[in-house]
Each structure stands twice: as structure tokens, then as C-alpha cells.
Design an enzyme around this catalytic site. Structure first.
Site, PDB file in Angstrom:
ATOM      1  N   GLU A  57       0.664  -1.100   0.092  1.00 38.12           N
ATOM      2  CA  GLU A  57       0.100   0.122  -0.054  1.00 38.12           C
ATOM      3  C   GLU A  57       1.688   0.990   0.210  1.00 38.12           C
ATOM      4  OE1 GLU A  57      -3.675   1.661   3.239  1.00 38.12           O
ATOM      5  OE2 GLU A  57      -2.291   0.466   3.505  1.00 38.12           O
ATOM      6  N   LYS A 126      -9.342   2.247  -1.901  1.00 36.15           N
ATOM      7  CA  LYS A 126      -9.755   2.189  -0.252  1.00 36.15           C
ATOM      8  C   LYS A 126     -10.817   2.582   0.197  1.00 36.15           C
ATOM      9  CE  LYS A 126      -7.104   1.221   4.030  1.00 36.15           C
ATOM     10  NZ  LYS A 126      -5.240   1.078   4.386  1.00 36.15           N
ATOM     11  N   CYS A 180      -5.944  -3.384   2.164  1.00 34.74           N
ATOM     12  CA  CYS A 180      -5.429  -2.764   3.871  1.00 34.74           C
ATOM     13  C   CYS A 180      -6.495  -3.394   5.220  1.00 34.74           C
ATOM     14  CB  CYS A 180      -4.431  -2.199   4.121  1.00 34.74           C
ATOM     15  SG  CYS A 180      -3.728  -2.235   5.468  1.00 34.74           S
ATOM     16  N   SER A 207       0.581  -2.658   7.171  1.00 34.38           N
ATOM     17  CA  SER A 207      -0.400  -3.443   8.619  1.00 34.38           C
ATOM     18  C   SER A 207       1.139  -3.475   9.648  1.00 34.38           C
ATOM     19  CB  SER A 207      -0.516  -5.108   8.092  1.00 34.38           C
ATOM     20  OG  SER A 207      -1.156  -5.254   9.576  1.00 34.38           O
ATOM     21  N   ARG A 358     -21.928 -49.200  15.139  1.00 38.47           N
ATOM     22  CA  ARG A 358     -22.566 -50.057  14.411  1.00 38.47           C
ATOM     23  C   ARG A 358     -22.823 -50.832  15.371  1.00 38.47           C
ATOM     24  NH1 ARG A 358     -24.266 -50.677   9.105  1.00 38.47           N
ATOM     25  NH2 ARG A 358     -24.521 -48.659   9.090  1.00 38.47           N
ATOM     26  N   SER A 372      -4.900 -61.410   8.699  1.00 33.36           N
ATOM     27  CA  SER A 372      -3.894 -61.990   7.766  1.00 33.36           C
ATOM     28  C   SER A 372      -2.569 -62.277   8.325  1.00 33.36           C
ATOM     29  CB  SER A 372      -4.793 -61.784   6.845  1.00 33.36           C
ATOM     30  OG  SER A 372      -4.347 -60.337   6.744  1.00 33.36           O
ATOM     31  N   GLY A 373      -2.856 -61.233   8.981  1.00 35.23           N
ATOM     32  CA  GLY A 373      -1.196 -60.920   9.223  1.00 35.23           C
ATOM     33  C   GLY A 373      -0.426 -59.710   8.170  1.00 35.23           C
ATOM     34  N   GLY A 475     -21.870 -62.542  15.944  1.00 34.89           N
ATOM     35  CA  GLY A 475     -21.385 -61.404  15.802  1.00 34.89           C
ATOM     36  C   GLY A 475     -21.867 -60.182  14.607  1.00 34.89           C
ATOM     37  N   TRP A 490      -9.390 -54.148  -6.536  1.00 42.34           N
ATOM     38  CA  TRP A 490      -8.613 -55.163  -5.853  1.00 42.34           C
ATOM     39  C   TRP A 490      -8.814 -55.752  -4.779  1.00 42.34           C
ATOM     40  CZ3 TRP A 490      -4.839 -57.093  -8.847  1.00 42.34           C
ATOM     41  CH2 TRP A 490      -3.857 -58.290  -7.463  1.00 42.34           C
ATOM     42  N   THR A 492     -12.499 -59.071  -4.177  1.00 44.50           N
ATOM     43  CA  THR A 492     -12.998 -60.516  -4.638  1.00 44.50           C
ATOM     44  C   THR A 492     -14.255 -59.537  -4.754  1.00 44.50           C
ATOM     45  OG1 THR A 492     -11.280 -62.121  -4.784  1.00 44.50           O
ATOM     46  CG2 THR A 492     -13.453 -63.047  -4.774  1.00 44.50           C
TER      47      THR A 492
END
Length: 650
Positions: A57, A126, A180, A207, A358, A372-373, A475, A490, A492
Site C-alpha cells: 500500500e 480503499k 489493507c 499493517s 454399528r 491375515s497378518g 457377531g 483390488w 474379490t
């Protein structure tokens, strides 16, 4: 002005525009010295490819001139300085914003001049003049509301708060200006400008600094850029403006839709600059996605002043140099320096709360999970343990089942067993080999034919076991598949694709690793830390093909579908920002420069796009799961796409 023989800047082909904020080393009242500094920076930054350069400014005179603003000679020198800068701007290919005092219709205004293509395109006065404490601008200046004409005296240059500046040769480049204090108001003028189409908002400012103000200023600018779905370029007066009772620091900031892209050093007597590349295409995409923005009526009419930027000033700016903006190779993973504990706790809270709700709703007695590990089932188990707490269920309700098959390695099976033991939860071992072999006999499939039927039969058998055990125990089956697998298909269909709640549905593979690593070092360092680290280091595999003669893993997912870090990058920019194939390729080559060759990126990008389109039918029937981040693929919420889409151009 445009020379078609010159190469086109690659980043601009993909919607990027380079901008700069400058806090120059100025001399109070010395207009010619200030013009020289501004001209030097304008020419230098234009040579670096900057298309928009914002100065502070009243930078032609200095903000702190006080009653010297009354001097007609100072006003005339400032006006002459603007014309000199316009002449020097010709052929540079950039737009600059500078501040000066301008006498119009017998009043003095604090204005921002917009210069491009060798011309002063217009002046924006301004609106809000601070007049309390250390500020008393009304002593010299009149607010923009007192203007009674739309052109300046003499040369008739447009002046007003209703001006937008559009570069016709840079799609999406529409500039709005506020000065500003205008930003500090209840409804800043930039809000109206954004609704009228401005994607770039510039604020030449002065400022001053008091304790803590810079933090508030940073928040204000980033938040305004977020509200306006725009870029915000802010330039403030530097330390050389400091005089009497006020100190200025030269705080420059560049923000884009809530993200801070650039910031200058403060409290320097030298010129300070911050540069960033703004993604105009991304901003336009965000505005199309946002109903709040689209439905907001434009409350002010604007005049658009068009101009042509043309070619760059320097050869260097037309090269394919790195983008000047953060471009993380792992966009789903919190950046270095982020509060990792807070991020991970938040993600866990989202996942666990959704699952706990849920479990409570279904009045389940157990939570059944196939362990599965591998990475995904490990994260699902850790989240499930937290969900049981939130659902006021005992840890014993966690019923995990490991189901070794034809490709199960001792490493993954052993890690599953050791993890369950370390967490003190029940683990059942139910081998699936005999059941699958019987199934092959039933359907007449040669057991030695290792095709998709061979693989998917195992995945479906495991899902059947989990569902039936859940029925036995009253369950609920917790799914383990993640966001990356959903994107690539990826999984099934009616195998691991199915569960009663997919707790990892919103977590991509790169983030799965990050979360487990955090658990290993923070939550379970004593009980299971070493096991979790080994799970992270295990190659990703569905373990559906027979092992090698030495018992080692033959099937590795990333050898087949490609590196997950690439696919997560593709997914983020495709879904979150609507990037097309060419832009994703451009970004990926930047983000993974030195790690993956261009042809490798091209290969896996083609795989990603093909698999993403072909796999929509799986996502259209996917189970419920919690949305975690800004990218999600639930057909009920974030991603709606025809399952039979036949296009192949993106």
C-alpha cells in the site's frame, strides 16, 4: 504480443499461474528511488515467470508520509512514477499492483494501481480507512464511497471498487483488489469480488506490528482465501516504513483456498519476496463442487477490464522447472512437522466411533475379523479394539480368525498369531485349503490352474467362514479392505469386498502404513511394537498363489497393480481436484522426480485409470464405512459414477 514460435510454459498449460508478493526496501517520500526498486523487482520476477506481482500500500511514496501527502509535488511524482512503471512493464508479460495517493475530483484517495501490457488498467480506491489508535488515514484520504465518477482526471483511467482485471490469454486469471483495512471488515470487498468471478485476490497493505498480530493476520488471509475459494496475495509495508510510534515488518503472504503457500521473512530492511504457483484449475474445480459458493448470489456488479499478458520476459521462465508450491508425493499422509499424535487420534476416533455405533445398533455380541497378518487387517483390528471400548464391550468380544490357504506364508501367519496373543484376544485358526479343493471339484476347476477363479475362490471361502462364525456367535463381520483397494478394484466381489462394516473404507494404503507405525511406537510399543513393525515391513500380498519351493512369497500386489504410493497420488488428484490424465502425469513427474522414470509413471497411471473405471460396479455395492478424509468413494456420499461408463478420456 504473443509469439507462437516460443515454447509454451508447461505449468500454465495445466492451469498454474506464478505470483509474487514483494516488500521492497523503500525510502519515505523518495518516489524515484522507490520506482527504481519496484521496477528492478518487477523485471527480475517477470524473468522468473511471475504473472502477478503485488507491492505494498502507498509503496510509491511510502505509507508513513503523514501530512506530506498533502503536497501536490509528491502526488504528481507518484502519478508520474506509475506511468514510468507502466512503460517499463511493456513486453514483460506480468501484471503488477502498486499503491499511491491519487487526487481525483478534488479529493485524495489511497489507491491500488493495476498495471499490465504496458498500461495502467485501472485504480481501485480503499473503502475502509482506519482512523483510530495509531491510524488516522481520514486526515488525508477520502473513502472510496465518496467517488462520483468512474474515471480519473486527465487521462480518464477507470477508477472504482467495482473493477476486475482479466487476462484473456491465461484461463481463470481474474484479479480482484482490496486495500489493507478492507480485509478486516465484516464482509470484505474480496468476498463480493470472488462471487463475481475473481480467482486471484490482491491486497496491498501497510499493517504495522504489535505482539501476536502476525499470527492473526496469517489466519485472516488463509481463512479469507478458503471462504472465497480463491488465491490471496498479500503484501505489506516493510521495516523501512517504521517511524515515530509504529513499526512495520514487511509481512507478505500467499494463500490458496485455506493453504498457506508462501510467506516472507519479517523485520528486514532488505527487499523480501515470496513466490508461489497458484492452481487456477483447482480453484475453478472447487467452486464447481461447492454448492455454498454456487448458490451464493452475486451482490455487486463489476466491470471486467481485459488485457493480454503474452509471453514471459525471460527464457528461464519457460522451462519445466519445479513448481513453487507444496506438492507432497504422499498427499494422504500428514506432512513433516504435523502433530502426528493429534492426527492419528482423530482418524482412530472417526473409525472407531463409526464402528462402535454399528456394533451398538446391531446389538452384536462379538466383532469378527479375519486376521491375515497384513497391513489392512492389522489396522482394522487395532481400530476394532478401540471401538469395543467405545461400545462398552469387553476385549474378549474381539473374535479374530486366521484362515491359512495356498499362499499363506509362515511370516504373516506367525505375525497374526503373535499379534492376537500380544493383545490378549481370542484367535481361531480355520484352514481353508480342504474346503477350497472340494469347491474346485464341485465346479470342475483344475486345482493346478492358478487363474482368477483359483484366487477368488479362496477370498470367497474366507468371507463365508467369517459370516458363518458371526452368525454362530451373534457377531458382526468387520471388513478390512482400504480406500486404495476400492479405487483399483483390488478385491474379490462378494469376497473381501463384502462385510457388515468396512472400517478402513476411507483410509488409503499409504495412510494405513502411517497409522500402524504410529500405533507401533506410541500405543503398543511394549506389547506389540516389534510385531507391528514387522507387519509394516512385510510385502503387500493377497497370498492367493502357491508359495515358492523355499516357502517364500511369490505373489506381491505392487508387482501386479503398481506402487500404492503412485496410485494414492493419482487417486487424490483425480477425485479430490478433478485433474485430468495429462495434469496428473505432470504433477506426478514433479512429485516423484528422481524416484520413478516418466515412462513408469505413465504405465501405472494408465493402469489406475483403467482399473478405476472398470471397478465402479464394486464400489456401487460396497458396504457402509466411515469417511475419514476429503477423498472417499462411497456411492452414497462422495463418488457417484455410472458402473457402465464407457469413456476412456480424462
Amino acid at each position: 504480443m504473443t509469439d507462437p514460435t516460443l515454447p509454451i510454459c508447461p505449468r500454465e498449460l495445466h492451469g498454474f499461474v506464478r505470483v509474487a508478493t514483494v516488500s521492497p526496501a523503500l525510502k519515505l517520500g523518495d518516489v524515484q528511488a522507490n520506482v527504481a526498486v519496484i521496477r528492478t523487482e518487477m523485471q527480475r520476477l517477470a524473468g522468473e515467470g511471475c504473472r502477478l506481482i503485488v507491492f505494498p500500500e502507498l509503496c510509491l511514496t511510502g505509507y508513513s508520509c503523514a501530512d506530506l501527502f498533502y503536497l501536490r509535488t509528491l502526488q504528481q511524482q507518484a502519478l508520474q512514477g506509475v506511468k514510468q512503471l507502466a512503460e517499463a512493464n511493456a513486453e514483460l508479460g506480468c501484471c503488477i499492483v502498486v499503491g499511491l495517493p491519487l487526487a481525483v475530483q478534488g479529493r485524495l484517495y489511497n489507491v491500488a494501481a493495476v498495471i499490465a501490457d504496458g498500461e495502467v488498467l485501472g485504480y481501485v480506491p480503499k473503502i475502509n480507512l482506519p482512523n483510530a489508535g495509531e491510524f488516522y488515514e481520514r486526515r488525508w484520504f477520502s473513502p472510496a464511497t465518496t467517488l462520483t465518477d468512474t474515471h480519473t482526471d486527465g487521462d480518464g483511467t477507470p477508477i472504482g471498487t467495482d473493477l476486475l482485471f482479466e487476462a484473456t490469454d491465461l484461463p481463470g486469471f481474474v484479479l480482484g483488489i482490496e486495500v489493507c483495512e478492507d480485509l478486516w471488515t465484516v464482509i470484505p470487498p474480496s468476498s463480493h469480488a470472488a462471487l463475481a468471478g475473481a480467482t486471484l485476490l490482491a491486497n496491498p497493505s501497510a499493517s504495522n506490528e504489535v505482539l501476536g498480530k502476525y499470527q492473526y493476520r496469517r489466519q485472516l488471509i488463509t481463512q479469507q482465501s478458503a471462504r472465497c475459494l480463491a488465491a490471496y496475495v498479500y503484501s505489506s509495508a516493510g521495516a523501512g516504513e517504521s517511524s515515530t510510534d509504529t513499526v512495520y515488518s514487511g509481512h507478505g503472504l500467499i494463500a490458496e483456498n485455506g493453504a498457506l503457500l508462501g510467506e516472507t521473512e519479517r523485520f528486514s530492511f532488505q527487499t523480501r519476496v515470496a513466490i508461489a504457483d497458484i492452481d487456477l484449475q483447482r480453484l475453478e474445480h472447487e467452486r464447481l463442487r461447492s454448492t455454498a459458493f454456487r448458490d451464493a448470489p452475486a451482490t455487486q456488479s463489476y466491470s471486467r477490464i481485459t488485457f493480454c499478458l503474452g509471453n514471459f520476459a525471460g527464457e528461464e521462465s519457460r522451462t519445466n522447472e519445479a513448481l513453487k508450491r507444496p506438492l507432497p508425493a504422499l498427499p494422504f499422509v500428514p506432512p513433516a512437522g504435523a502433530d502426528r499424535k493429534a492426527v492419528c487420534e482423530e482418524i482412530f476416533a472417526i473409525q472407531a466411533t463409526g464402528l462402535a455405533r454399528r456394533l451398538r445398533q446391531t446389538r452384536s455380541k462379538t466383532a469378527v475379523l479375519g486376521l491375515s497378518g497384513g497391513l489392512d487387517s492389522t489396522l482394522a483390528l487395532l481400530v476394532m479394539m478401540e471401538a469395543l471400548k467405545r461400545a462398552d464391550m469387553p476385549p474378549e468380544a474381539a473374535l479374530t480368525i486366521t484362515m491359512p490357504g495356498f499362499g499363506t506364508t509362515q511370516r504373516t501367519k506367525g505375525n497374526a498369531e503373535k499379534l492376537a496373543e500380544a493383545l490378549r484376544i481370542p484367535l481361531r485358526t480355520i484352514p481353508i485349503g480342504a474346503a477350497v479343493e472340494q469347491h474346485f471339484k464341485d465346479i470342475g476347476h483344475p486345482p493346478g490352474l492358478h487363474d482368477v477363479t483359483y484366487e477368488n475362490a479362496q477370498a470367497r471361502e474366507r468371507t463365508q467362514v467369517l459370516m458363518d462364525v458371526a452368525n454362530q456367535t451373534g457377531g458382526f463381520v468387520v471388513g478390512t479392505g482400504d480406500l486404495s483397494e476400492s479405487a483399483l478394484g483390488w478385491c474379490t466381489f462378494n469376497g473381501d469386498h463384502m462385510s457388515m462394516y468396512h472400517v478402513n473404507a476411507g483410509v488409503p494404503k499409504t495412510l494405513v502404513k502411517y497409522l500402524i507405525e504410529w500405533c507401533a511406537t506410541e500405543l503398543y510399543a511394549d506389547e506389540a511394537g516389534a510385531i507391528l513393525h514387522d507387519i509394516i515391513d512385510t510385502p503387500i500380498s493377497p497370498e492367493l498363489l502357491p508359495l515358492a519351493a523355499d516357502g517364500s512369497m511369490e505373489q506381491k500386489t505392487e508387482d501386479t497393480v503398481g506402487p500404492y504410493e503412485l496410485h494414492d497420488f493419482f487417486l487424490f488428484h483425480f477425485v479430490r481436484h478433478g485433474c485430468g490424465e495429462e495434469k496428473i502425469r505432470f504433477l506426478a513427474r514433479q512429485a516423484f522426480d528422481g524416484k520413478y522414470a516418466g515412462e513408469v509413471i505413465d504405465q501405472w497411471l494408465a493402469v489406475f485409470l483403467r482399473r478405476f473405471v472398470q471397478s465402479q460396479f464394486k464400489r456401487s455395492s460396497m458396504p457402509d464405512g466411515p469417511k475419514v478424509g476429503s477423498v472417499a468413494l462411497s456411492p452414497r456420499g462422495d463418488w457417484r459414477m455410472p458402473s457402465d461408463y464407457g469413456g476412456n478420456q480424462f
